[in-house]
Scaffold this motif. Sequence first.
Motif, PDB file in Angstrom:
ATOM      1  N   ILE A 231    -107.014 -59.719  11.945  1.00  0.00           N
ATOM      2  CA  ILE A 231    -108.101 -59.019  12.058  1.00  0.00           C
ATOM      3  C   ILE A 231    -108.084 -57.556  12.604  1.00  0.00           C
ATOM      4  N   ASP A 232    -107.291 -57.656  13.740  1.00  0.00           N
ATOM      5  CA  ASP A 232    -107.212 -56.349  14.446  1.00  0.00           C
ATOM      6  C   ASP A 232    -106.238 -55.182  13.836  1.00  0.00           C
ATOM      7  N   GLN A 233    -105.232 -55.791  13.337  1.00  0.00           N
ATOM      8  CA  GLN A 233    -104.379 -55.146  12.457  1.00  0.00           C
ATOM      9  C   GLN A 233    -104.922 -54.543  11.143  1.00  0.00           C
ATOM     10  N   ALA A 234    -105.928 -55.501  10.463  1.00  0.00           N
ATOM     11  CA  ALA A 234    -106.676 -54.865   9.163  1.00  0.00           C
ATOM     12  C   ALA A 234    -107.451 -53.466   9.860  1.00  0.00           C
ATOM     13  N   ARG A 235    -108.106 -53.882  10.843  1.00  0.00           N
ATOM     14  CA  ARG A 235    -108.986 -52.775  11.410  1.00  0.00           C
ATOM     15  C   ARG A 235    -108.163 -51.595  11.641  1.00  0.00           C
ATOM     16  N   GLN A 236    -106.996 -51.737  12.315  1.00  0.00           N
ATOM     17  CA  GLN A 236    -106.203 -50.491  12.418  1.00  0.00           C
ATOM     18  C   GLN A 236    -105.570 -50.008  11.355  1.00  0.00           C
ATOM     19  N   ARG A 237    -105.497 -50.397  10.120  1.00  0.00           N
ATOM     20  CA  ARG A 237    -104.997 -49.896   9.103  1.00  0.00           C
ATOM     21  C   ARG A 237    -106.131 -49.421   8.068  1.00  0.00           C
ATOM     22  N   GLY A 238    -107.525 -49.628   8.499  1.00  0.00           N
ATOM     23  CA  GLY A 238    -108.591 -48.957   7.797  1.00  0.00           C
ATOM     24  C   GLY A 238    -109.237 -50.034   6.918  1.00  0.00           C
ATOM     25  N   TRP A 239    -108.757 -51.294   6.713  1.00  0.00           N
ATOM     26  CA  TRP A 239    -109.149 -52.275   5.896  1.00  0.00           C
ATOM     27  C   TRP A 239    -110.338 -52.957   6.197  1.00  0.00           C
ATOM     28  N   LEU A 240    -110.734 -52.991   7.535  1.00  0.00           N
ATOM     29  CA  LEU A 240    -111.896 -53.519   8.078  1.00  0.00           C
ATOM     30  C   LEU A 240    -112.666 -52.232   8.892  1.00  0.00           C
ATOM     31  N   LEU A 241    -113.904 -52.512   8.926  1.00  0.00           N
ATOM     32  CA  LEU A 241    -114.848 -51.125   9.708  1.00  0.00           C
ATOM     33  C   LEU A 241    -114.087 -51.560  11.101  1.00  0.00           C
ATOM     34  N   GLY A 242    -113.454 -50.481  11.594  1.00  0.00           N
ATOM     35  CA  GLY A 242    -112.843 -50.677  12.855  1.00  0.00           C
ATOM     36  C   GLY A 242    -113.613 -49.800  14.013  1.00  0.00           C
ATOM     37  N   GLY A 243    -113.025 -49.989  15.426  1.00  0.00           N
ATOM     38  CA  GLY A 243    -113.679 -49.495  16.452  1.00  0.00           C
ATOM     39  C   GLY A 243    -114.580 -50.082  17.201  1.00  0.00           C
ATOM     40  N   LEU A 244    -114.828 -51.446  16.825  1.00  0.00           N
ATOM     41  CA  LEU A 244    -115.994 -52.278  17.253  1.00  0.00           C
ATOM     42  C   LEU A 244    -115.826 -53.043  18.451  1.00  0.00           C
ATOM     43  N   ASP A 245    -116.788 -53.210  19.203  1.00  0.00           N
ATOM     44  CA  ASP A 245    -116.864 -54.025  20.373  1.00  0.00           C
ATOM     45  C   ASP A 245    -118.071 -54.640  20.455  1.00  0.00           C
ATOM     46  N   ASN A 246    -118.020 -56.182  20.367  1.00  0.00           N
ATOM     47  CA  ASN A 246    -119.000 -56.911  20.323  1.00  0.00           C
ATOM     48  C   ASN A 246    -120.003 -56.758  21.635  1.00  0.00           C
ATOM     49  N   THR A 247    -119.546 -56.316  22.646  1.00  0.00           N
ATOM     50  CA  THR A 247    -120.592 -55.908  23.797  1.00  0.00           C
ATOM     51  C   THR A 247    -121.400 -54.810  23.760  1.00  0.00           C
ATOM     52  N   SER A 248    -120.988 -53.989  22.426  1.00  0.00           N
ATOM     53  CA  SER A 248    -122.138 -52.947  22.213  1.00  0.00           C
ATOM     54  C   SER A 248    -123.068 -53.415  21.093  1.00  0.00           C
ATOM     55  N   GLY A 249    -123.047 -54.484  20.550  1.00  0.00           N
ATOM     56  CA  GLY A 249    -123.850 -54.385  19.587  1.00  0.00           C
ATOM     57  C   GLY A 249    -125.498 -54.580  19.833  1.00  0.00           C
ATOM     58  N   TRP A 250    -126.270 -54.694  18.808  1.00  0.00           N
ATOM     59  CA  TRP A 250    -127.809 -54.621  18.891  1.00  0.00           C
ATOM     60  C   TRP A 250    -128.571 -55.571  19.521  1.00  0.00           C
ATOM     61  N   THR A 251    -129.504 -55.186  20.038  1.00  0.00           N
ATOM     62  CA  THR A 251    -130.518 -56.154  20.921  1.00  0.00           C
ATOM     63  C   THR A 251    -131.854 -55.716  20.485  1.00  0.00           C
ATOM     64  N   LEU A 252    -132.578 -56.717  20.910  1.00  0.00           N
ATOM     65  CA  LEU A 252    -134.257 -56.580  20.543  1.00  0.00           C
ATOM     66  C   LEU A 252    -134.695 -55.485  21.465  1.00  0.00           C
ATOM     67  N   GLY A 253    -134.085 -54.893  22.357  1.00  0.00           N
ATOM     68  CA  GLY A 253    -134.546 -53.779  23.243  1.00  0.00           C
ATOM     69  C   GLY A 253    -133.855 -52.602  22.635  1.00  0.00           C
ATOM     70  N   THR A 254    -133.451 -52.328  21.629  1.00  0.00           N
ATOM     71  CA  THR A 254    -132.604 -51.193  21.139  1.00  0.00           C
ATOM     72  C   THR A 254    -133.416 -50.101  21.180  1.00  0.00           C
ATOM     73  N   VAL A 255    -134.537 -50.356  20.559  1.00  0.00           N
ATOM     74  CA  VAL A 255    -135.603 -49.159  20.209  1.00  0.00           C
ATOM     75  C   VAL A 255    -136.025 -48.530  21.433  1.00  0.00           C
ATOM     76  N   THR A 256    -135.984 -49.459  22.633  1.00  0.00           N
ATOM     77  CA  THR A 256    -136.680 -48.533  23.804  1.00  0.00           C
ATOM     78  C   THR A 256    -135.488 -47.645  24.470  1.00  0.00           C
ATOM     79  N   THR A 257    -134.486 -47.378  23.677  1.00  0.00           N
ATOM     80  CA  THR A 257    -133.521 -46.434  24.232  1.00  0.00           C
ATOM     81  C   THR A 257    -133.952 -45.079  24.043  1.00  0.00           C
ATOM     82  N   ILE A 258    -135.047 -44.865  22.913  1.00  0.00           N
ATOM     83  CA  ILE A 258    -135.356 -43.572  22.775  1.00  0.00           C
ATOM     84  C   ILE A 258    -136.085 -42.801  23.797  1.00  0.00           C
ATOM     85  N   ARG A 259    -136.449 -43.564  24.791  1.00  0.00           N
ATOM     86  CA  ARG A 259    -136.646 -42.819  25.939  1.00  0.00           C
ATOM     87  C   ARG A 259    -135.802 -41.861  26.521  1.00  0.00           C
ATOM     88  N   ASP A 260    -134.715 -42.173  26.226  1.00  0.00           N
ATOM     89  CA  ASP A 260    -133.257 -41.440  26.646  1.00  0.00           C
ATOM     90  C   ASP A 260    -133.027 -40.243  25.561  1.00  0.00           C
TER      91      ASP A 260
END
Length: 730
Positions: A231-260
């Motif tokens: 998977i990591d190699q496929a991402r590196q070669r551009g065959w999967l959507l790369g540069g992702l980190d599971n800890t940076s995913g969406w949460t129910l509170g995402t919309v509240t970030t518009i205060r910033d």
Amino acid sequence: MSVTSVVKRGIEEILHDFSPRRAGATTAYGVIFGVTNITSIISMMALVFRGDLAYALPVGIGIGLFSSMLNGIVTAVGSSFSGTVASVQDTSAIAGVAAAAIAIEVTGERQVPTVIGLLVVSSIVTSAGLLIAGHYRLGGLVRYLPNPVIGGFQVATGVLFLLGAAGILMPEGLDRAGELDAILSWVPAAGLGAVLYAMSRNDRSRPIIPWLILSSCAMVHLVFAGSGTGIDQARQRGWLLGGLDNTSGWTLGTVTTIRDAEWGAVLSQAGAIITIAVLAGLGLLIRSHSLDSASGSDIDVDRELTVTGLSIAAAIPAAGPPGYMYFATSLLLRRLGGPRRGAALLSVLVVGTALLVGSAILTVVPAPVVGAILVSQALGFLAVWLWDSRTTLDRVEYGLVAGSGVAVLLFGFLNAIALGTIAAIVLFVFRYSRISAIRHSYSLQVFRSTTERSTAEADVIESEGHRGVVLELHGYLFFGTAHDVFTDPRIIDRLDELDFVVFDLTSVTGLDSSASASLGKLARIAHQSGVAIVLAGPRRRIEELVAQADAVGRQAIGRFGSLDEAVNWCEEQILTAHLERPLDGQTISELLAEVSRSPAQAERIAGAFTRRAYPAGAVVIAQDQPAPGFFFVESGTLTARLRSMNGNTTRLRTMLPATVLGEISLYRGGNATAEVIAETESAVLHLAPDDLERLESDDPGSAAVIHRLAARTLAGRLIHAERALRTLRD
């Protein structure tokens, strides 16, 4: 239909689709279309969160999935088309352009909140616009959009899709397209996209599309497994959507970030926000009309506007871009003949379950498949307007449509849309200005008022009527048409021959200040030449037209409430200037002598008439009563008018002294078809039907004179009508 009844009916249809006999098909269709929808959502959100924002793609995908689920639930329940599937759509391409601009202007921790603020504001504006349009039932306005504007929007959007696909398939730039890794990404994607597009145009192959997408994903993973690519190699070669980190995913509170959010940067994209709202409304209207035509269903477009506005509003807490119906999927559900509303609802619930997986879903859908979906969408826009329409659009319109795609590459999307719209408006103005605002023109010899005059007066008007011209105007008078109207050769080249120029404004729908200015110039020139300018029509329209005329011009312009009044005034002026004898001087004996050539016989015939006097307002002939005979107007003024069943009356003609009436009933018999009243104190000479019969028996020669007079009157009217028709035809 009330909101309660709409929801109740939608829920009843959904429950029916999940009944034991239909639950299997509903589940199968719902899952297939749901998974396919997920791949499309990923593709759309990848257009927004790319480049400098690619690190936030997991957030974007979560936003897209959640907002599509909320949007789709409302649409599945409330749409007038059973089986409508809704999700984020091509407006993501415009949002991507705006997001890229924000990414340049805003950096650091406020970057993503600012993009989310952009999406929220776009949804609010779009929702409000659609709700207002639905409330005021503006769904039919789509027919007023010219084809070049619609085509330009869609071609430009298609080019954006291609650019978005290129950015996903070749993240390091187009200059690296010849490298092996890039070739292994974009070549299969282009091929698969072409196949998907070709299948979408065929009714038989369209149901296979979801299976092809799923099997393509599976095949890529099989290749990874067979080649030992991780998977990591496929991402590196551009065959999967790369540069992702599971800890940076969406949460129910995402919309509240518009205060910033950096709201100044959001407002700087006001053009993009408005474009998103316009494109969403335009896309919904076009898809609704297309779905109505392709499915043979009767879609309530105004209801679709309202339901979509509500669905976008429901998705605002998810901070997603505006979403609306998927044309192909919605049509496919209908054509498969199975459950519709229930399958549509299940498909969006499947989309919601993907939220539980988080950013790991990116490992399921390879980049070439995402790119292929974007390519197929782009081909769908480009093929329709660059290939299919080549035989339906003229060269100029086709050039505008095709130019919109080129302009995107040269100037960017928003500038391209603006240029295309301006060009379409200029084209419309140019073509409209070539349509003459003069519908018909007549001389006063041809176009007469409804006032019946004596033979002597009619002869004078026939002789001098060439000194007046009537121009019937229509449409909108503006800078493109007004100059040609008020400098028409039929006026300017004949000023030394004319005494009157009558403009009929009855069919004029509006005018601008240039029309008033042009009329003012003509009025000054006409005043110097002794020509009267006469306007006929609604008082408000006349006042608008004379608004910019100077004092001399305004004084030289005559104004009348109807064309008949204006022409009658011109006829009176002609008679005053050219008639030698008094207007009411001809007697019945003189009129009969013109026909019989015998004054003695004329006097004898006149003796058969009975003189009758009528006060003003008295009924001379009653409508729907037996026709009373033949009349000669000796003095005063009579008016013939038609009374309708609801009591309204329409003036037909006015009879002055030395005119005759009753000539039609003389031959047709029966009841009178109109009533005749005395406008002023009047006197007539009357020959009753019994008196005429007695004259025919006792003095056939004298009776023949009466018949010749009636025939001459009818022939004169017929000749005049035939001349007017010939003028209209020519």
